[in-house]
Design a protein around this motif. Structure first.
Motif, PDB file in Angstrom:
ATOM      1  N   ILE A 138       0.862  -1.178   0.000  1.00 27.69           N
ATOM      2  CA  ILE A 138       0.000   0.000   0.000  1.00 27.69           C
ATOM      3  C   ILE A 138       0.898   1.228   0.000  1.00 27.69           C
ATOM      4  N   SER A 139       0.520   2.242  -0.748  1.00 32.67           N
ATOM      5  CA  SER A 139       1.200   3.543  -0.687  1.00 32.67           C
ATOM      6  C   SER A 139       0.168   4.617  -0.394  1.00 32.67           C
ATOM      7  N   THR A 140       0.627   5.660   0.287  1.00 34.72           N
ATOM      8  CA  THR A 140      -0.215   6.833   0.505  1.00 34.72           C
ATOM      9  C   THR A 140       0.530   8.060   0.001  1.00 34.72           C
ATOM     10  N   ARG A 141      -0.229   9.069  -0.392  1.00 35.09           N
ATOM     11  CA  ARG A 141       0.385  10.360  -0.716  1.00 35.09           C
ATOM     12  C   ARG A 141      -0.656  11.446  -0.541  1.00 35.09           C
ATOM     13  N   GLN A 142      -0.150  12.675  -0.351  1.00 32.16           N
ATOM     14  CA  GLN A 142      -1.013  13.799  -0.045  1.00 32.16           C
ATOM     15  C   GLN A 142      -0.372  15.044  -0.628  1.00 32.16           C
ATOM     16  N   HIS A 143      -1.161  15.908  -1.263  1.00 34.34           N
ATOM     17  CA  HIS A 143      -0.648  17.081  -1.971  1.00 34.34           C
ATOM     18  C   HIS A 143      -1.192  18.367  -1.347  1.00 34.34           C
ATOM     19  N   ASN A 144      -0.352  19.392  -1.291  1.00 35.76           N
ATOM     20  CA  ASN A 144      -0.754  20.664  -0.691  1.00 35.76           C
ATOM     21  C   ASN A 144      -0.273  21.830  -1.536  1.00 35.76           C
ATOM     22  N   GLY A 145      -1.184  22.679  -1.960  1.00 40.84           N
ATOM     23  CA  GLY A 145      -0.853  23.870  -2.728  1.00 40.84           C
ATOM     24  C   GLY A 145      -0.525  23.570  -4.182  1.00 40.84           C
ATOM     25  N   PRO A 146      -0.529  24.592  -5.012  1.00 45.40           N
ATOM     26  CA  PRO A 146      -0.249  24.405  -6.438  1.00 45.40           C
ATOM     27  C   PRO A 146       1.108  23.763  -6.703  1.00 45.40           C
ATOM     28  N   ALA A 147       2.147  24.169  -5.992  1.00 38.11           N
ATOM     29  CA  ALA A 147       3.470  23.590  -6.215  1.00 38.11           C
ATOM     30  C   ALA A 147       3.545  22.147  -5.725  1.00 38.11           C
ATOM     31  N   GLY A 148       2.623  21.760  -4.850  1.00 44.80           N
ATOM     32  CA  GLY A 148       2.562  20.388  -4.353  1.00 44.80           C
ATOM     33  C   GLY A 148       1.609  19.517  -5.150  1.00 44.80           C
ATOM     34  N   ASP A 149       1.145  20.011  -6.304  1.00 49.93           N
ATOM     35  CA  ASP A 149       0.240  19.280  -7.202  1.00 49.93           C
ATOM     36  C   ASP A 149      -1.167  19.085  -6.651  1.00 49.93           C
ATOM     37  N   GLN A 150      -1.594  19.890  -5.691  1.00 51.12           N
ATOM     38  CA  GLN A 150      -2.974  19.803  -5.219  1.00 51.12           C
ATOM     39  C   GLN A 150      -3.882  20.353  -6.305  1.00 51.12           C
ATOM     40  N   ASP A 151      -4.959  19.617  -6.616  1.00 55.80           N
ATOM     41  CA  ASP A 151      -5.891  20.103  -7.634  1.00 55.80           C
ATOM     42  C   ASP A 151      -7.343  20.090  -7.184  1.00 55.80           C
ATOM     43  N   VAL A 152      -7.606  19.563  -5.999  1.00 51.30           N
ATOM     44  CA  VAL A 152      -8.911  19.688  -5.352  1.00 51.30           C
ATOM     45  C   VAL A 152      -8.643  20.402  -4.039  1.00 51.30           C
ATOM     46  N   TRP A 153      -9.338  21.499  -3.804  1.00 52.69           N
ATOM     47  CA  TRP A 153      -9.015  22.372  -2.669  1.00 52.69           C
ATOM     48  C   TRP A 153      -9.769  21.967  -1.406  1.00 52.69           C
ATOM     49  N   HIS A 154      -9.668  20.691  -1.077  1.00 57.09           N
ATOM     50  CA  HIS A 154     -10.219  20.099   0.146  1.00 57.09           C
ATOM     51  C   HIS A 154      -9.224  18.996   0.506  1.00 57.09           C
ATOM     52  N   TYR A 155      -8.680  19.039   1.708  1.00 55.01           N
ATOM     53  CA  TYR A 155      -7.677  18.060   2.132  1.00 55.01           C
ATOM     54  C   TYR A 155      -8.155  16.640   1.826  1.00 55.01           C
ATOM     55  N   HIS A 156      -7.262  15.809   1.326  1.00 57.32           N
ATOM     56  CA  HIS A 156      -7.555  14.398   1.112  1.00 57.32           C
ATOM     57  C   HIS A 156      -6.241  13.617   1.024  1.00 57.32           C
ATOM     58  N   LEU A 157      -6.307  12.361   1.411  1.00 59.36           N
ATOM     59  CA  LEU A 157      -5.159  11.471   1.403  1.00 59.36           C
ATOM     60  C   LEU A 157      -5.419  10.360   0.389  1.00 59.36           C
ATOM     61  N   HIS A 158      -4.488  10.174  -0.552  1.00 60.31           N
ATOM     62  CA  HIS A 158      -4.572   9.100  -1.542  1.00 60.31           C
ATOM     63  C   HIS A 158      -4.052   7.803  -0.915  1.00 60.31           C
ATOM     64  N   VAL A 159      -4.773   6.706  -1.130  1.00 55.85           N
ATOM     65  CA  VAL A 159      -4.356   5.380  -0.681  1.00 55.85           C
ATOM     66  C   VAL A 159      -4.388   4.472  -1.911  1.00 55.85           C
ATOM     67  N   PHE A 160      -3.240   3.859  -2.221  1.00 57.66           N
ATOM     68  CA  PHE A 160      -3.091   3.057  -3.432  1.00 57.66           C
ATOM     69  C   PHE A 160      -2.769   1.608  -3.104  1.00 57.66           C
ATOM     70  N   PRO A 161      -3.460   0.637  -3.735  1.00 56.85           N
ATOM     71  CA  PRO A 161      -2.964  -0.730  -3.687  1.00 56.85           C
ATOM     72  C   PRO A 161      -1.721  -0.783  -4.582  1.00 56.85           C
ATOM     73  N   ARG A 162      -0.712  -1.541  -4.179  1.00 60.59           N
ATOM     74  CA  ARG A 162       0.552  -1.566  -4.947  1.00 60.59           C
ATOM     75  C   ARG A 162       0.943  -2.988  -5.308  1.00 60.59           C
ATOM     76  N   TYR A 163       1.616  -3.084  -6.429  1.00 55.52           N
ATOM     77  CA  TYR A 163       2.071  -4.359  -6.990  1.00 55.52           C
ATOM     78  C   TYR A 163       3.516  -4.183  -7.456  1.00 55.52           C
ATOM     79  N   PRO A 164       4.289  -5.256  -7.515  1.00 54.31           N
ATOM     80  CA  PRO A 164       5.671  -5.122  -7.995  1.00 54.31           C
ATOM     81  C   PRO A 164       5.707  -4.489  -9.396  1.00 54.31           C
ATOM     82  N   ASP A 165       6.582  -3.517  -9.574  1.00 48.81           N
ATOM     83  CA  ASP A 165       6.792  -2.860 -10.872  1.00 48.81           C
ATOM     84  C   ASP A 165       5.497  -2.312 -11.479  1.00 48.81           C
ATOM     85  N   ASP A 166       4.630  -1.737 -10.654  1.00 48.71           N
ATOM     86  CA  ASP A 166       3.333  -1.257 -11.166  1.00 48.71           C
ATOM     87  C   ASP A 166       3.402   0.098 -11.873  1.00 48.71           C
TER      88      ASP A 166
END
Length: 148
Positions: free
Chosen positions: A93-121
């Motif tokens: 599993i990976s998580t990531r979170q973006h803040n501000g334009p320079a941080g690649d935020q594109d929805v202006w409401h805090y949120h945390l991405h949670v990704f299922p991960r696989y080898p070499d995905d």
């Protein structure tokens, strides 16, 4: 510093306003007292089943969110991680979170991405691709079943 444009119509606030009984097309997976999680409208690098953990109240970014929501975010993230492992047989599993334009935020409401991960995905080099509505709903149903 606020980055949302004047009159911003927050999509996450619209969904939060429907809880605890969201519309099926919202692909909501988990609803807790102060946070919810959903399958978003896009996935990355073909890795399907990613989710967003979102506060039910509006906070633009990590600079605004209250400290006391941290444990609820962690618990929801851990529950999703276990559900992803069960529903999708992912290796991690990976998580990531973006803040501000320079941080690649594109929805202006805090949120945390949670990704299922696989080898070499290819997540880090992957392209952002839209889900079909039926795909989102099916993935959300699988995750809800795994959360039971």
């Amino acid at each position: 510093m606020k980055n949302a444009p004047p009159g911003y119509d927050c999509p996450f606030c619209a969904i939060a306003g429907t809880l605890p009984s969201p519309a099926p097309e919202s692909a909501v997976v988990l609803v807790d007292a102060n946070v919810f999680a959903l399958v978003p409208t896009h996935h990355y690098a073909g890795i399907q089943g990613n989710c967003l953990v979102v506060p039910r109240r509006h906070y633009e970014n990590v600079f605004d969110i209250p400290d006391d929501l941290g444990s609820e975010f962690f618990c929801a993230t851990r529950r999703l991680a276990n559900a992803m492992r069960s529903a999708f047989c992912c290796g991690g599993i990976s998580t990531r979170q973006h803040n501000g334009p320079a941080g690649d935020q594109d929805v202006w409401h805090y949120h945390l991405h949670v990704f299922p991960r696989y080898p070499d995905d290819g997540l880090h080099a992957g392209q952002k691709l839209p889900y079909a509505t039926a795909e989102r709903i099916e993935l959300a149903a699988r995750l809800r079943a795994a959360l039971q």
